[in-house]
Scaffold this motif. Structure first.
Motif, PDB file in Angstrom:
ATOM      1  N   VAL A  60      35.443 -20.876 -29.410  1.00  0.00           N
ATOM      2  CA  VAL A  60      35.766 -21.027 -30.887  1.00  0.00           C
ATOM      3  C   VAL A  60      36.458 -19.828 -31.290  1.00  0.00           C
ATOM      4  O   VAL A  60      37.048 -19.462 -32.346  1.00  0.00           O
ATOM      5  N   ILE A  61      36.629 -18.721 -30.415  1.00  0.00           N
ATOM      6  CA  ILE A  61      37.506 -17.688 -30.647  1.00  0.00           C
ATOM      7  C   ILE A  61      38.217 -17.220 -29.562  1.00  0.00           C
ATOM      8  O   ILE A  61      37.727 -17.511 -28.435  1.00  0.00           O
ATOM      9  N   ASP A  62      39.291 -16.697 -29.516  1.00  0.00           N
ATOM     10  CA  ASP A  62      39.870 -16.338 -28.291  1.00  0.00           C
ATOM     11  C   ASP A  62      40.784 -15.148 -28.501  1.00  0.00           C
ATOM     12  O   ASP A  62      41.243 -14.651 -29.692  1.00  0.00           O
ATOM     13  N   PRO A  63      40.954 -14.346 -27.493  1.00  0.00           N
ATOM     14  CA  PRO A  63      41.649 -12.897 -27.687  1.00  0.00           C
ATOM     15  C   PRO A  63      43.080 -13.168 -27.826  1.00  0.00           C
ATOM     16  O   PRO A  63      43.750 -14.179 -27.422  1.00  0.00           O
ATOM     17  N   ILE A  64      43.636 -12.102 -28.522  1.00  0.00           N
ATOM     18  CA  ILE A  64      45.080 -12.023 -28.698  1.00  0.00           C
ATOM     19  C   ILE A  64      45.775 -11.558 -27.506  1.00  0.00           C
ATOM     20  O   ILE A  64      46.850 -11.680 -27.133  1.00  0.00           O
TER      21      ILE A  64
END
Length: 317
Positions: A48-52
């Protein structure tokens, strides 16, 4: 809250490890973030979240972090729609480090718009006692109170074993001067739980001293940059390098890449022993494997091989 009906969303690896370590976790439903890689039976779950940013080199990642935090104030993209669709009952998150995961305020804003609104549990440990309290909090929140208490007890037993071993092996000897680095190029010394771990392992924490909080817990302050001159002046007996987010293989390649760098050569000459370790899974992840880290630091410092976890990757340079 009935444990058979709880849907748990973890937004940081250390929280995932806690919920998965508590007996009865099979009654839970989990989602994961991209850094979640332990235990292996959760790696198939949705993110649900990913690193930039992506890892390139030690120096470049440091620059990326500084630039993106100035530009965006975060290093992560959050999939709000997927969080809402997964409809968690409990979201495990943190407010300790905006580099390590999405910040608490962002998570609370998303939760506020959901119906029913999930419980947001903020896990932000800065010492081992806090991590143990997190085990209790997570267990109580998902209805696994007794199981969490038993698991916490097993971790406390391991801590007691380490401290007894150190007391027996180091009796009458001066404490080793230990420097733990969270990053190299630039050099960053580990804070929070690391000075406490060094202390419990029978050492003196260099460049990151212990402070005592209102509860009587001994912990360090946050990680901080130090100079090569600082490292040399500290006169360490051993330097432990456990770069945040890097496994042993990646760290070894980065160390090799700077092997002829004048600053690195000065650091190498500053201590008779330098050990590099997997910081990603152990030293920098404030979950149950901090106890493995304690066992390792005690074992490697005092040559107590029985304490060193067999699955903790390290190499002495």
């Amino acid at each position: 809250m009935s444990s058979s009906r709880v849907r748990v969303m973890s937004l940081l690896p250390s929280a995932t490890e806690i919920i998965c370590a508590i007996p009865g976790k099979s009654q839970q439903t989990h989602t994961q973030i991209s850094e979640d890689d332990y235990p292996s039976d959760i790696t198939h779950l949705p993110t649900v979240i990913d690193p930039i940013i992506q890892f390139t080199s030690l120096a470049d990642v440091d620059k990326q972090v500084v630039d993106k935090m100035k530009e965006l104030g975060t290093l992560y993209v959050v999939d709000k729609g997927r969080i809402e669709a997964l409809a968690p009952d409990v979201i495990l998150t943190q407010d300790l480090c905006r580099v390590c995961s999405v910040d608490l305020m962002t998570v609370e804003r998303i939760a506020q718009d959901m119906d029913p609104r999930p419980t947001v549990l903020n896990l932000s440990p800065t010492c081992i006692e806090d991590m143990l309290d997190n085990v209790t909090e997570v267990g109580n929140t998902v209805g696994l109170n007794a199981q969490a208490a038993a698991y916490r007890g097993s971790l406390e037993d391991r801590i007691a074993r380490v401290r007894l071993n150190v007391e027996q092996h180091a009796a009458g000897q001066p404490r080793l001067r230990v420097l733990c680095l969270d990053w190299v190029n630039p050099y960053i010394v580990g804070g929070h739980w690391m000075p406490q771990i060094i202390d419990w392992a029978g050492g003196i924490s260099l460049l990151s001293p212990l402070v005592t909080d209102e509860q009587g817990h001994r912990r360090g302050e946050g990680a901080k940059r130090v100079s090569v001159e600082d490292i040399m002046a500290a006169n360490p007996d051993i330097i432990i390098i456990a770069a945040c987010g890097l496994d042993l293989g990646t760290l070894r390649k980065e160390i090799d890449a700077i092997s002829e760098n004048s600053e690195w050569l000065a650091v190498r000459a500053a201590a008779p022993r330098i050990v590099i370790c997997d910081g990603h899974h152990y030293f920098n992840r404030p979950g149950p494997r901090l106890i493995d880290t304690l066992e390792f630091v005690a074992g490697i410092s005092h040559s107590i091989s029985a304490l060193i976890p067999s699955d903790l990757p390290y190499q002495e340079l």
